[in-house]
Enzyme design. Structure first.
Site, short mmCIF file in Angstrom:
data_model
loop_
_atom_site.label_atom_id
_atom_site.label_comp_id
_atom_site.label_asym_id
_atom_site.label_seq_id
_atom_site.Cartn_x
_atom_site.Cartn_y
_atom_site.Cartn_z
N ASN A 22 -60.35 58.00 -23.92
CA ASN A 22 -60.35 58.23 -25.57
C ASN A 22 -61.19 57.49 -26.36
O ASN A 22 -62.54 57.67 -25.86
CB ASN A 22 -58.74 57.94 -25.91
N ASP A 23 -61.07 56.49 -27.07
CA ASP A 23 -62.20 55.94 -28.22
C ASP A 23 -63.60 55.62 -27.59
O ASP A 23 -63.53 54.96 -26.34
CB ASP A 23 -61.46 54.77 -28.65
N1 DQQ Z 1 -56.98 53.35 -28.94
C1 DQQ Z 1 -56.88 52.27 -28.42
C2 DQQ Z 1 -56.59 51.19 -29.21
C3 DQQ Z 1 -57.02 51.84 -30.45
C4 DQQ Z 1 -56.49 53.30 -30.37
C5 DQQ Z 1 -56.20 52.23 -27.09
C6 DQQ Z 1 -57.03 54.25 -31.16
O1 DQQ Z 1 -57.33 50.13 -28.90
O2 DQQ Z 1 -56.36 51.37 -31.54
O3 DQQ Z 1 -56.50 53.04 -26.26
O4 DQQ Z 1 -57.21 55.57 -30.45
#
Ligand code: DQQ
Length: 459
Positions: A22-23
């Site tokens: 993800n991010d």
């Molecule tokens: N993804 C992370 C967090 C954030 C969220 C956890 C946003 O730090 O707030 O995987 O997609």
């Protein structure tokens, strides 16, 4: 399944070797290398056990995968090494991330010092460096953006106070001891914005830009406005991306002074599909972002991406609709770029990932009457689990009589750049090869330029 035999796997966008991402995290240009860290679950193609994955590139386009940078291996981060940023302090790169423990109820800023090559990391003995939440902030207290000014480091986090989203501001000289300065900004929309995720805050000329992914809205917004050293007062606001899938972007300034953004595009083909394929999540192409004189963000694909443009499959100048359709008749591919400039007074449709047999198609429509682009995913796939929405955005045009579109088509991801202020990131999962494209219009259409090229693979 290998990359090439998986029809949905992007070939020129960044994906992890396997499993869930993800991010984007810790984006930094250091010693001639671009570093892309990312939220990563090495065990499965779904969210969990957050690590920081790591890749480097010299050209922003070709990425070399490196070993996992950070794992959840300490008491204070055993439930996840969540999102954060990378900075250079006293000439050394440092990662600032969120350590998560107590089943998610404790979320605090932590540091990891890197060696000069940004290949090895050791977590600070002082972690977590902030261990109490001020100002009635909730336990969701995570994600970091930082800047340096004079002798101070400033840090903004994403949080909320139980009603509104809040971005608390802190400062420190040594990254270890932090002083709370107050709320940089808080939302006034308690329905859609109870928590700011992934704040990104930076100066652009005389103005500042605050980008965040608020929950429960789950769309990414930017605000531009004035920062007085303690609080940020937005003047303008809009979505960063108008498509279905874009979330948690991060931007950074590279050695050439450009502000470059990557965002995460999650899958929209249903959980079962991701689990079966063994991967999930893709990064957008690098976007150069800048504020225009009106305080609106502009977006262009980083020019480095043009090295991937390969064979020209169709090219026409000052052509009619029929001529364009003839040019596109034999074009086929699932990794393509289409650059087009069309008359803005005529409604028309670009049809991509099109399969004449199954009738699967993704339609990018320019509605001349409403000056709006509509991305229609309702026929993109016969698989009923896929997102089938329509996404629309009014297009901000100058006085020009044409509209310029660039469509980056890469298997299951399509990025649509419409004019200079609007991007849509879309995910589509046709069940048939769907390699064709065409243009449709009800009236006479003048096309000033049409170029279709195949795109080289980076995997
Ligand atoms: N993804 C992370 C967090 C954030 C969220 C956890 C946003 O730090 O707030 O995987 O997609």
């Amino acid at each position: 399944m290998s990359h090439c035999s998986d029809p949905h796997r992007p070939q020129y966008h960044f994906t992890a070797p396997q499993q869930w991402i993800n991010d984007p995290n810790g984006l930094i240009h250091w010693n001639g290398e671009y570093h892309l860290f990312y939220q990563y679950n090495p065990h499965a193609a779904y969210w969990g056990a957050m690590h920081w994955g790591h890749a480097v590139s010299r050209d922003l386009v070709h990425w070399h995968h490196l070993p996992v940078a950070l794992a959840p291996d300490k008491d204070y981060d055993k439930d996840g090494v969540f999102s954060g940023c990378a900075i250079v302090h006293d000439g050394k790169p440092v990662i600032v991330y969120t350590g998560v423990s107590a089943n998610g109820m404790q979320q605090f800023p932590c540091l990891a010092y890197a060696d000069d090559t940004l290949r090895t990391f050791h977590k600070a003995p002082e972690n977590p460096v902030i261990h109490a939440r001020p100002d009635h902030l909730v336990h969701d207290f995570r994600d970091h953006t930082m800047w340096h000014d004079g002798e101070w480091w400033y840090q903004v986090l994403g949080s909320g106070d139980g009603t509104h989203a809040v971005a608390p501001l802190f400062r420190s000289m040594d990254l270890i001891s932090w002083e709370y300065l107050g709320r940089l900004i808080q939302s006034d929309d308690a329905v859609n914005e109870q928590l700011y995720e992934c704040p990104d805050f930076f100066a652009s000329g005389a103005q500042h830009v605050f980008i965040t992914s608020p929950l429960p809205m789950r769309r990414v917004v930017y605000m531009s406005g004035d920062f007085n050293g303690r609080t940020f007062t937005p003047q303008k606001r809009d979505y960063v991306d108008h498509g279905s899938s874009f979330y948690a972007p991060q931007s950074f300034t590279d050695a050439t002074g450009r502000r470059i953004m990557f965002g995460w595009c999650q899958e929209h083909g249903g959980d079962q599909l991701s689990r079966a394929l063994g991967w999930s999540g893709v990064m957008t192409l690098p976007r150069i972002i800048a504020l225009d004189d009106a305080g609106k963000l502009t977006y262009t694909v980083a020019p480095e991406v043009t090295v991937l443009e390969d064979e020209t499959l169709a090219h026409g100048r000052d052509i009619t609709l029929a001529q364009a359709q003839t040019l596109l008749q034999h074009v086929a591919g699932d990794a393509l770029v289409i650059h087009a400039t069309v008359s803005a007074t005529t409604t028309c449709e670009f049809v991509v990932r099109y399969d004449p047999q199954s009738k699967e198609q993704t339609i990018i429509r320019w509605d001349a009457e409403y000056q709006t682009v509509i991305c229609d995913l309702s026929q993109s796939s016969l698989n009923q689990n896929c997102v089938r929405e329509q996404y629309r955005a009014p297009i901000h045009r100058d006085s020009s009589s044409t509209l310029t579109l660039s469509l980056y088509i890469d298997h299951s991801i399509i990025e649509v750049y419409a004019g200079s202020h609007t991007v849509f990131s879309l995910r589509v999962y046709p069940t048939h090869p769907a390699q064709r494209c065409t243009i449709r219009a009800q009236e006479l259409l003048h096309i000033s330029e049409l170029v279709v090229r195949s795109m080289k693979s980076i995997v």
